[in-house]
Design a protein around this motif. Structure first.
Motif, PDB file in Angstrom:
ATOM      1  N   LYS A  73      12.361  17.761 -29.829  1.00 42.19           N
ATOM      2  CA  LYS A  73      13.227  18.916 -29.441  1.00 42.19           C
ATOM      3  C   LYS A  73      12.820  20.127 -30.100  1.00 42.19           C
ATOM      4  N   ASP A  74      12.339  20.250 -31.258  1.00 44.57           N
ATOM      5  CA  ASP A  74      11.983  21.446 -32.157  1.00 44.57           C
ATOM      6  C   ASP A  74      10.605  21.934 -31.113  1.00 44.57           C
ATOM      7  N   SER A  75       9.841  21.073 -30.804  1.00 43.35           N
ATOM      8  CA  SER A  75       8.665  21.526 -30.172  1.00 43.35           C
ATOM      9  C   SER A  75       8.671  22.050 -28.828  1.00 43.35           C
ATOM     10  N   GLY A  76       9.847  21.958 -28.411  1.00 43.00           N
ATOM     11  CA  GLY A  76      10.002  22.251 -26.484  1.00 43.00           C
ATOM     12  C   GLY A  76       8.927  21.473 -25.801  1.00 43.00           C
ATOM     13  N   GLN A  77       8.475  20.440 -26.475  1.00 45.98           N
ATOM     14  CA  GLN A  77       7.467  19.645 -25.479  1.00 45.98           C
ATOM     15  C   GLN A  77       8.228  18.325 -24.806  1.00 45.98           C
ATOM     16  N   ASP A  78       7.434  18.083 -23.795  1.00 37.59           N
ATOM     17  CA  ASP A  78       8.037  16.627 -23.147  1.00 37.59           C
ATOM     18  C   ASP A  78       7.301  15.511 -23.424  1.00 37.59           C
ATOM     19  N   LEU A  79       7.746  15.013 -24.578  1.00 40.06           N
ATOM     20  CA  LEU A  79       6.943  13.675 -25.122  1.00 40.06           C
ATOM     21  C   LEU A  79       7.503  12.412 -24.647  1.00 40.06           C
ATOM     22  N   SER A  80       6.645  11.508 -24.510  1.00 39.64           N
ATOM     23  CA  SER A  80       6.976  10.163 -24.346  1.00 39.64           C
ATOM     24  C   SER A  80       6.686   9.425 -25.723  1.00 39.64           C
ATOM     25  N   ILE A  81       7.988   8.747 -26.024  1.00 36.38           N
ATOM     26  CA  ILE A  81       7.919   8.008 -27.582  1.00 36.38           C
ATOM     27  C   ILE A  81       8.001   6.537 -27.340  1.00 36.38           C
ATOM     28  N   ALA A  82       7.046   5.854 -27.918  1.00 36.08           N
ATOM     29  CA  ALA A  82       7.323   4.301 -27.755  1.00 36.08           C
ATOM     30  C   ALA A  82       6.958   3.670 -28.838  1.00 36.08           C
ATOM     31  N   VAL A  83       7.350   2.666 -29.325  1.00 41.09           N
ATOM     32  CA  VAL A  83       7.216   1.909 -30.550  1.00 41.09           C
ATOM     33  C   VAL A  83       6.778   0.704 -30.257  1.00 41.09           C
ATOM     34  N   GLN A  84       5.678  -0.109 -30.990  1.00 43.13           N
ATOM     35  CA  GLN A  84       5.159  -1.249 -31.067  1.00 43.13           C
ATOM     36  C   GLN A  84       5.119  -1.843 -32.444  1.00 43.13           C
ATOM     37  N   GLU A  85       5.855  -3.222 -32.496  1.00 48.30           N
ATOM     38  CA  GLU A  85       5.719  -3.555 -33.871  1.00 48.30           C
ATOM     39  C   GLU A  85       4.492  -4.735 -33.992  1.00 48.30           C
ATOM     40  N   LEU A  86       3.745  -4.394 -35.176  1.00 46.62           N
ATOM     41  CA  LEU A  86       2.604  -4.670 -35.546  1.00 46.62           C
ATOM     42  C   LEU A  86       2.531  -6.072 -36.201  1.00 46.62           C
ATOM     43  N   ILE A 124       3.813   5.588 -30.693  1.00 46.27           N
ATOM     44  CA  ILE A 124       3.099   6.052 -29.683  1.00 46.27           C
ATOM     45  C   ILE A 124       3.604   7.251 -29.010  1.00 46.27           C
ATOM     46  N   ILE A 125       2.909   8.383 -29.148  1.00 44.85           N
ATOM     47  CA  ILE A 125       3.561   9.491 -28.745  1.00 44.85           C
ATOM     48  C   ILE A 125       2.574  10.091 -27.785  1.00 44.85           C
ATOM     49  N   ASN A 126       2.859  10.253 -26.412  1.00 48.47           N
ATOM     50  CA  ASN A 126       2.122  10.886 -25.393  1.00 48.47           C
ATOM     51  C   ASN A 126       2.746  11.980 -25.054  1.00 48.47           C
ATOM     52  N   LEU A 127       2.057  13.040 -24.720  1.00 50.43           N
ATOM     53  CA  LEU A 127       2.187  14.427 -24.375  1.00 50.43           C
ATOM     54  C   LEU A 127       2.366  14.759 -22.904  1.00 50.43           C
ATOM     55  N   GLN A 128       3.648  14.574 -22.026  1.00 54.55           N
ATOM     56  CA  GLN A 128       3.644  14.702 -20.817  1.00 54.55           C
ATOM     57  C   GLN A 128       3.499  15.894 -20.323  1.00 54.55           C
ATOM     58  N   ASP A 129       3.773  17.104 -20.791  1.00 48.94           N
ATOM     59  CA  ASP A 129       3.853  18.342 -20.138  1.00 48.94           C
ATOM     60  C   ASP A 129       3.070  19.276 -21.096  1.00 48.94           C
ATOM     61  N   LEU A 130       1.870  19.746 -20.813  1.00 51.04           N
ATOM     62  CA  LEU A 130       1.383  20.616 -21.649  1.00 51.04           C
ATOM     63  C   LEU A 130       1.511  22.036 -21.620  1.00 51.04           C
TER      64      LEU A 130
END
Length: 213
Positions: free
Chosen positions: A178-191, A203-209
């Motif tokens: 929210k603070d960054s103003g980016q469109d991020l995809s956030i996922a979690v995988q239990e190791l 896992i953080i993926n940048l959707q909109d640059l």
């Protein structure tokens, strides 16, 4: 845990007799199965390991990746960086002869040595965890994430390896989003559990640059 002098002293004492890798949580052998799927099938891949210390993750990726990788391991402790440089002066040949490995002194909250959109993959194994345990740590951890986003290429990923439960980490990442103003995809995988502690990969993926450019 966010003080350079603390880590300089730690790595000086830890390497007093002979060099040995120190890894938060676990080393390359454990984490490789989670890393390699992000790299397979690429013609060439650039990787940044922030707060690398004397971890064997970056060197392990360099040595064992079938895909050519250009790995940059950075830390703000000059002692850790010099230990790693000295240890790998005479590197064995990597699995892919086009792979490269570099060690650099750099502060993860201000990665001024790197241009925007430089890396396909950014690794954070315990670095944000150390910052979040310090006073005013959330602010510094947010700066690290913003810098990681800045140097990330389109469709790249940031992987945070952590022992922090999703109930705590996901709200932090959502607020940073929210603070960054980016469109991020956030996922979690239990190791799974290692040495009696549960670990996760965020896992953080940048959707909109758009607002990074």
């Amino acid at each position: 845990m966010d003080k350079k002098a603390t880590w300089d002293r730690f790595y000086t004492e830890n390497q007093a007799e002979r060099f040995k890798h120190f890894d938060w949580f676990f080393g390359y052998d454990v984490v490789s199965e989670f890393l390699l799927p992000f790299i397979r099938g690429k013609h060439s891949f650039s990787v940044l390991d922030v707060g690398c210390g004397t971890s064997d993750v970056g060197p392990g990726l360099y040595k064992h990746s079938a895909t050519p990788v250009h790995v940059f391991c950075v830390d703000f402790s000059c002692v850790a960086v010099e230990h790693m440089r000295h240890q790998f002066l005479n590197l064995p040949k990597p699995k892919n002869c086009r792979s490269e490995l570099h060690f650099m002194e750099s502060d993860a909250t201000e990665l001024k040595e790197f241009q925007s959109q430089s890396f396909n993959l950014v690794l954070d194994k315990g670095t944000s965890d150390a910052l979040l345990r310090a006073s005013d740590g959330a602010k510094k951890a947010s700066k690290v994430l913003l810098e990681c986003l800045r140097v990330l290429k389109p469709h790249g990923n940031i992987l945070q390896f952590s022992d922090e439960d999703p109930d705590a980490r996901i709200p932090f990442l959502q607020q940073a989003n929210k603070d960054s103003g980016q469109d991020l995809s956030i996922a979690v995988q239990e190791l799974g559990s290692f040495r009696g502690v549960n670990y996760f990969m965020y896992i953080i993926n940048l959707q909109d640059l758009g607002s990074v450019l």
